[in-house]
Structures are given as C-alpha cells and as structure tokens.
Design an enzyme around this catalytic site. Structure first.
Site, PDB file in Angstrom:
ATOM      1  N   THR C  92      -6.329  -3.276  -6.454  1.00  0.00           N
ATOM      2  CA  THR C  92      -6.664  -4.651  -6.832  1.00  0.00           C
ATOM      3  C   THR C  92      -7.799  -5.102  -5.924  1.00  0.00           C
ATOM      4  O   THR C  92      -7.577  -5.526  -4.799  1.00  0.00           O
ATOM      5  CB  THR C  92      -5.440  -5.569  -6.674  1.00  0.00           C
ATOM      6  OG1 THR C  92      -4.436  -5.140  -7.594  1.00  0.00           O
ATOM      7  CG2 THR C  92      -5.809  -7.013  -7.008  1.00  0.00           C
ATOM      8  N   LYS C 168      -6.219  -8.251 -14.357  1.00  0.00           N
ATOM      9  CA  LYS C 168      -5.182  -8.111 -13.332  1.00  0.00           C
ATOM     10  C   LYS C 168      -5.071  -9.383 -12.496  1.00  0.00           C
ATOM     11  O   LYS C 168      -3.975  -9.884 -12.240  1.00  0.00           O
ATOM     12  CB  LYS C 168      -5.521  -6.918 -12.421  1.00  0.00           C
ATOM     13  CG  LYS C 168      -4.671  -6.804 -11.151  1.00  0.00           C
ATOM     14  CD  LYS C 168      -3.217  -6.484 -11.437  1.00  0.00           C
ATOM     15  CE  LYS C 168      -2.299  -6.780 -10.252  1.00  0.00           C
ATOM     16  NZ  LYS C 168      -2.383  -5.830  -9.162  1.00  0.00           N
ATOM     17  N   LYS C 237      -3.663 -12.994  -0.967  1.00  0.00           N
ATOM     18  CA  LYS C 237      -4.858 -12.161  -1.173  1.00  0.00           C
ATOM     19  C   LYS C 237      -5.263 -12.189  -2.652  1.00  0.00           C
ATOM     20  O   LYS C 237      -6.430 -12.387  -2.989  1.00  0.00           O
ATOM     21  CB  LYS C 237      -4.561 -10.714  -0.737  1.00  0.00           C
ATOM     22  CG  LYS C 237      -5.699  -9.731  -1.007  1.00  0.00           C
ATOM     23  CD  LYS C 237      -5.208  -8.284  -1.120  1.00  0.00           C
ATOM     24  CE  LYS C 237      -6.019  -7.528  -2.179  1.00  0.00           C
ATOM     25  NZ  LYS C 237      -5.447  -6.219  -2.533  1.00  0.00           N
TER      26      LYS C 237
END
Lengths: 289, 289, 289, 289
Positions: C92, C168, C237
């Site tokens: 990611t 995502k 994050k």
C-alpha cells in the site's frame, strides 16, 4: 557588515534592498540573474554561485520552501562556510526540515538563526516586517543590526531555531482560521440579508481591531480576490506545514483541517492564485450563493 | 425618560444602574426581587409585575434566552403596552425568535428595537458596551439617549430588528472561532516545547491586537479558567444559535461545528461553568497533554 | 513459475507461503534473514540480495511503505531485470509514488502490476485476500496463477497501475470512516444507557452486514483493543495516503480529516499500537467517559 | 386484535395494509381522509377523529416528527384511552420528546412502546421492516402479532422506550456517514480517473456487503438522484435528531457535523427533495467537478 543574500522573490528583494539601504555590503545570488540586477544599482554585488553569497560575516536566505532550500544547499554550501559564520534562514519551512537543517549547521560549527517573518510584500518594502527569530543569542546579536533594517521588531523565541518556525506556522494557522471564519460569517450574514460591511464596522471597531479582520473582511465584503497579496495556494502550503508540525507531536488541529478542505475547494475551482480571502467565495458557494 | 427595565442578571443590573445614573426614571422588575433591591438605593422603583415595567416611554429587557423572554411575555405583556411604546430587547435570542417577536410587536403597533450588546459584565458596568441596534430609525432615535448611557457606541444595522441578532451571533461565532484557534495553537506550540506567551507576544503586537487574542490567550497560557467571565456553557448557547441561524438559510458553518464539538467535550468533562477559554484545555487533552 | 519474493512482514510471509504451496518456485529475500528461514522448510530458496529475488519470471514485493520500497529499489534493481519481467507490487504505497514507480518500470521495459490487497493477516494465511490489480492485461494474465494462490478473487481495475492503489486507499478510507462512525455511535448509545451490542445486533443483521461493522463493532462494544489486528498507527498511515491522494486532485475529504484527528488523539494517548477500533475509546473520551 | 392506526404517510399506509392483511381489525385516522380511503376497500374502518382510533386493544401511530405527534396528541388523546391500552409509536422522533412522551403515558397508565422502523417504503410494503422496539415486555408481547405482520424481525432493546429511538437514530447516523463516505470516495476516485463501479465491485463483494454500500453507491456512480427513496431533507432531519440526542449527553459527533454540513450544502443547491445519495454530488462539487 559583509552580508550574503540568497533568494530574491518578492519578499527577498525588498528585504535585500533594505539591508543595502542600511549601509551593509551585500553580495546577492538568485537563480535568475535578471531579478538581481535592480539591486546592483543600489550597490549590491551580483555573484555567480550560492557559495559566493555564503561567505563574509553572515548570509541571509529567503527561499520558497523546503525543496528550494534543499536544492540550493545540496551543492555543499555548508561545507565551505567560514568559521564563526551566521546563516539567517527567513524562509517559512517545515518544522521537521528546520530541525534537521539546524543540526547540519551545528555539525559544521555554523551559527544558524531561523528568522521567518510576518508581513506582506508591501510591509517588507517598508522595512516593517515582524521578525520571529530563534537561535543562539550571540548569533542573533551579531545580525541584529541587519534585522533592524528589515523589520520593525524582532521577537526572540529562544535558542532552538525551529521554535521560530513553529511560532510562524501557528501565527499563519491563526490567520487562516480568521479568514475562513470571516468567510463563513459572511455567508451567514448574506443568508439573512445583512451587509458584511455593517458586521465589519462593528467587530473591527470593538473586539477585532487590527489588519486581519479589516483587511480580509474588506476583500470578502467586496468579493474581490485579485490582485492577490497572499495567494490561496501559498496559504494552503502554510496550513499544510502547520498540520504536519502538529501531526509530528500527535496534535489534532480540527480548525486546520477545515481550512485545508476549504482551500482545496478554492483551488479545485481555479482560485488558487487568488487572494487567501477567496475562502469567502468558498463559503458562499457551500451555501448555494 | 420614563423607562421600564426587565431582567437583572449580571449584565442587566449594570445596564440598569447606568440608565439610572444618567438621570432617567427606571421601574425595574426581576423574577427574584432581592436582586432588584440594590437598585432601589440608586433611585429605581421596584415593581411587582413585568406589566408594571412594560409602560412609560420605553422598556428595556435583558433576559437569558428565548425561553426566558417567552415566559415573561406569555402573560400578555404586549397586549397592554401604551401607544407609541418602544421595547428594546437586549437579549441574545435566536434569529427565528427575534423575527417572530418583531412581528408580534408590529401587529400591536409597538416599536421593537433589537439591541444585543457585546462586552463582558465589567464592560457593562463601565457603560462601555458595544450596542448593535436594528429597528425603525425613529424608534432607535427615541431611545438613543438611554443607549448612550449604556454603551460607548451604538451600531445601527438597519430597520429589520433580527438583523442585529444575526450580527451579534456572527460576532460571537467569530469570537468562538478565535478562542478555539488559540486553544489549538497552544496545543501545537506545547507539542514543540514553545511557550504560548512568546507566541502571544508576537501576534498580539502585530496581526492580532485587541482584547480577544490577548485576553483569552492569557487564560490559555496560564491554564486558568476560573473565575469565568464568559462561561463555556453560554458560549455553546451562542454557537448553537449561530448554527441554527445558519441552518435556517442552508448555510454550512464548518468552523461552528468544530467549536460546538469542542465545547461539548469541555462540558462533558465538567468544565461548562468555566471560562470559554477552557477550549485550550480541550485542545491539550486531544493531544494527550 | 519461477518467482522472486521481497518483503516478509506478517502479510508477506503468509502470501509467500501460499505461493510455495501452490507449487511455484520461490526465491525469497528479506532484510532480516531469520524471518525468511521458516519458508526454507517449505521449499523456498533464500537469497542474499534483492537483485537475486528480482529475476526469473516475475517478482512479488510486499514492503511497508514508499520509503521501504524506495530503499530496496535504490540499489538499481530495475536496471538489471530480465527482459519481459513482471513486477507485482502488493504494498500500500502512495498514489504519487505508485505513478512514478510505474513510469520507472515502463522506461526500462519491465511490466509493472500494482496489486494491493485487502484482508488481515489471518485472511492472507487462508489465501483468501481480495486483490486489487491494475496494469497491462497481458502482464496480469501471466501472474494470475500466482494471484489465484494468494487471494480468493482478483479485481482488475484497468491498465493504469496506480488506479489499484487509489481503489485500495478509497476502500481503507471507507473502512476508517466506518470504524470512526461506530466509535461515535457507541459514545452516543452509552450516553443514553443503551447497550452497543443491542445496536450491533440490529444493524449487522439488517443494513450493515459484513465483517467491518460486526468485527470492529464487537471490539468497541468490549472496549478491547489488544491484540491489534490492524494497528491504529497503520490506519493513520492509510488515511494520510488517502488524504494525500485526494489533495493531489484538489479533493476535500472532510471525513478523512475527522478520522485523521481522532487517530492522532489515539496516538497521543499512547494507543497507536492498539487496534484501529481504539477510535471507540477516543469517541468515549471526547464525551467524558 | 382491534387496532387503531394514526398517520398514513407512505410508510404508514403500507404498514396499515399489512396489519389489515394479517386479519386484524383496523380503525384508521389520517389528517387528509382521502389518503385513508384505499384502505377502506381492504376492510379498514375510517374514523373521524384521532380519539376514535386511539381505542380498542392498541393503537399504532406513524407520524412525521415531534411536531406532528404533538399536534395530534394535543387534543387530549391520552386522557381518554381505555385501561390497559397499548400505544405503539413508530415515528422517528427526538429522544427528548420520546422520553417526555413515555412519561405522559406512564402517568396515565397507558402502555407505551417505541417502535421506530428501518427500511424504505418498498420494504414496508413487503412487510419486511426491521423493527426496533422498547417498552415493557408484556406490552410488546401483546402487540407482537401485529409487529410480525409489519416487519421481518423485531429487535427488543429493553424496557425504556426512548432507547429504541436512540438506536434508530444511531443507525441512521451510521447510514448517513456511509453515504457521505461513498460520496467522498467517489470524488477521490473521479479525481484519479478511476470508475466508481470498479470500486463498488471490490468493496461490496468483500468488506462492505449489504444494501447501503451497493444501493447508495450505485446512485452515486450513476449520478442519479431522482426519484428519491430517502430524501436528503429527511436525512438531515434524522442527522439533526442524532446530533441533538448526542448533545443531550454532551457527546460530540464530528462525523455527524460533517454530514450535516454536506446536507445543508445539498439543500442550498436545491437538492433537498432528491435522494440522500445526492451527497455524492456535494462531494464532487467541493472538488470542482
């Protein structure tokens, strides 16, 4: 004093001029040499490399942001500075960068003073900037005569250079909040058919005197956002730096988030180069006006 | 003039005193008679019913909120007022109520002036309030000598009474935003080990002069929220009124929502009776301090 | 197939295992060699450098973030890949990095597939991940057998690799919003003395079925945030990456800002290593509970 | 059973029909008699006053909001109910009103069951509503056969009636949050040129199954907000009730504030009668699209 000056944007040029007028010798460097030429007539020496400016008694730099500072200093500037040299960095940089940059100076025995300023270009031209300085007292003392040529007052924030940057960002955060607030208040007033100027008369003559509420309030009342004194895009840069500084110490700034979103809205509508006061237009749009 | 006065809270009592001192005849009514007694010594006539106060040339009322006004006036006060009577409502009420209340007056031929004030109790005592007045010009003219005894300046916002309430709420919204902003700035500064007083020195002597930033800033810097000059709970009331006024014209006030949430946080932690500046404590808590 | 695998965190190790179990040859590299050893028993070949893993038919990498990817690839990995090689990046990463990284591959004729996954470590272990893949169709076709060993389904999002990262991040943004919402709902329910479990029974059996509302809801109901399946710090994050991706296209995400602030609050209170569901604790704290 | 039914909006009419079809005797009252007539054909008895409907074994009421309930019951309905009567209030009312209303029933010995429902009109027509019921167990037991004709499941939330309203509002708050989140995600995806349908395929087949994400997601993907199943204006009503319920227990709901602002934005742009999914349009507008 024998001063080097790096970075001649609209702020930098006015600052360099005032240093010259105060009788100091100034070697100037700017990426584009043409911007530097008007200063030659005032007695400045134009130099070819940043290193030529990073010498003498002290150097002042006024670059756009972290990236610009990094690029200019990537050439090893710090490695060749004279002993006991003072570098005064007036740029509004991130707190994280300011801290790292201060350490790099310290490691090489260079005195580092963070001295971000408050005030628009016209204030800079008048030599009336508010200077927020931090760093070793002795180092600030040495450049104080130059700072006095630039600003009406130097506020000393202690010995830790990046503290000056924190104060600067907090001040600009407060400014951003005030402008957003004026925008929202304007939308509320308009929704009830009340004149923004009536509101401004009341508050600027009572609880909110000073240039922020009257200045930005006027722009919003007149729905006039050009020419920009302080661009929305640059306002977002500062809000982003404040949010980053806050995140670094796990501090939520909900007001900062609101202003950030409104500024993104402004930029998305093509108003990034307009004055920060364009937040008034964003608030009006949210209310369908 | 022959003046009736209704409502002797901490603001109302000081205002009534100043009217008396200016030489006007004042009949006062208050729910609890004891609070009225000190005014008797100054020459006020204590009356037994609101109707006794709602007579003469004009009546001033300073009640806590919509509900308090409604309750006092539910007794049919408006139905028995003399012809050409002026009612000056100084309470901070909702815009919706102000509008409906103005219509009720109009239907009965009573002149209605909305005249909310800005300033804390000490300012009221000094006769230095900022008065925001709206209503028929001729009606305001008639009570202007009394207003002059109360405030340092009367700002006239036009002929629509509730416009004065909109301006008042917008001003308090701006105040609330400034206090929240100071709280958040303080948390940011603390997170980097910078003194709030250093920050306040810079901004209150440059871009943010005036009583709000220095006054609330000081309370936050000292983490001292008692005794309260302006209670968090009452601040929430005003923010709620601003949000309601904005909702009535489909106007989002994101900053208002942020302050509302912070004030609820304060109240949830038992700080509702503390000074509005307790928003600084809320911001510090969010940052784990 | 002859597969290289780089990065054996808790997700990476499970993924690599499933590739091995599906019968592919796997050369693995990890910064710390010990973490790789258990895979040797399953038939993996442990290699000494990332370059050794970046060879054969294709390489899969599962690194922590932009910085980790940058560091591993800084050694010039891309310059020595075989012709027609496929690199599948499951990390990611930020959209900006994904885009630049895709260009670097293209410039060298390496096929680049972005294939971030959804699912916690236990789902990875079961080979049931949801894979979001983007890149040239032919390239995805070639690694599809390997993807089939990892996930229960590969969703193809088109030929532009970073689009998979956008999806995502948007999915994790939605997840973050749902968890924050559950936290706030829990605080509201508790304030009225209503059991969170009653609420969850209703919504998870009607409008909100699925693992998010029941799973995170249960943790909040039980006020149990350890052991963490998905840490608050890592959740922040991802929210930060979503905000950055949105900022890059001047898109405000007000919900993202709210969640970011709540996560900072959690981290400020020492709960960064606890489960993302700790947002429930933050919401309760705001309400003085 | 001998049932009275008050309030034949789009939900009420379908509910009353299902009660009739289940074989109960139903006396119906509605402000406008025409809306009641179709039910006559199904065997309902049309009555002339709310009091005629507030008799027999039990009465069900499904009115628009606090004000509508107050108005109908202002006629003294509660004073003439038979002994041991059960009143089932299905309206989504404020928690404060629900609590006061429950007390009024109790004071008169009337059993009060709060039974708000989840589901759109088509779900109501199918007799598949989710019913959230609270009140004395014995009272709910008595009307359970009727509830079974209305909904697919009755969730019992305990003996305190307003708890059912809290759960209902918390559920609608979660719904509102999900729709806003989908809107923001859609704006983020569009900003990067990614199809909303691709995103929806991934999440509705993995972490976010169920009608909310697929249903509202589809409307946003298709930018199609008419005809409205659940109007933005009514969505705002429910968010406002959730915020009020939260404020009553000093609980900030930052997500609620965000959704409220976005809904105001929608209404300000003339989209209040469109589907709640119009939040997608608001998010797109903020991003200049």
């Amino acid at each position: 004093m024998d001063i080097g000056f790096i970075g001649l944007g609209s702020m930098g040029r006015s600052i360099a001029e005032n240093i010259l007028k105060a009788g100091h010798g100034v070697r100037v460097w700017n990426r584009s040499r043409e911007r530097a030429q008007p200063l030659e007539a005032l007695g400045a020496k134009l130099v070819d490399t940043p290193a030529d400016a990073f010498s003498g008694d002290a150097a002042f730099s006024m670059l756009a942001d972290d990236a610009a500072v990094r690029e200019v200093f990537a050439t090893g500037l710090l490695d060749h500075a004279p002993r006991d040299f003072v570098h005064v960095n007036m740029a509004t940089v991130s707190v994280a960068f300011a801290e790292a940059f201060a350490r790099e100076h310290e490691a090489r025995g260079i005195h580092y003073v963070a001295a971000p300023v408050m005030g628009r270009p016209d204030v800079a031209a008048a030599g009336k900037l508010t200077i927020i300085a931090a760093g070793a007292s002795a180092a600030i003392d040495r450049v104080q005569p130059v700072l006095d040529a630039i600003g009406q007052k130097t506020w000393r924030i202690g010995a830790t250079p990046q503290h000056a940057n924190v104060v600067k960002l907090a001040a600009n955060f407060a400014l951003a909040s005030a402008v957003e607030t004026l925008g929202e208040a304007s939308a509320l007033l308009a929704g009830h058919g009340v004149a923004m100027t009536d509101f401004l008369d009341v508050i600027t003559n009572s609880v909110f005197p000073g240039p922020v509420y009257s200045g930005y309030g006027k722009l919003i009342a007149e729905d006039r956002y050009e020419p920009a004194q302080f661009k929305a895009r640059l306002g977002l840069k500062d809000v982003r730096l404040a949010l980053a500084a806050a995140e670094a110490c796990s501090t939520p700034l909900p007001i900062g988030s609101v202003v950030r979103d409104s500024l993104l809205d402004a930029i998305a509508h093509g108003d990034g180069e307009k004055d920060f006061a364009v937040l008034g237009k964003v608030a009006a749009r949210r209310a369908g006006r």
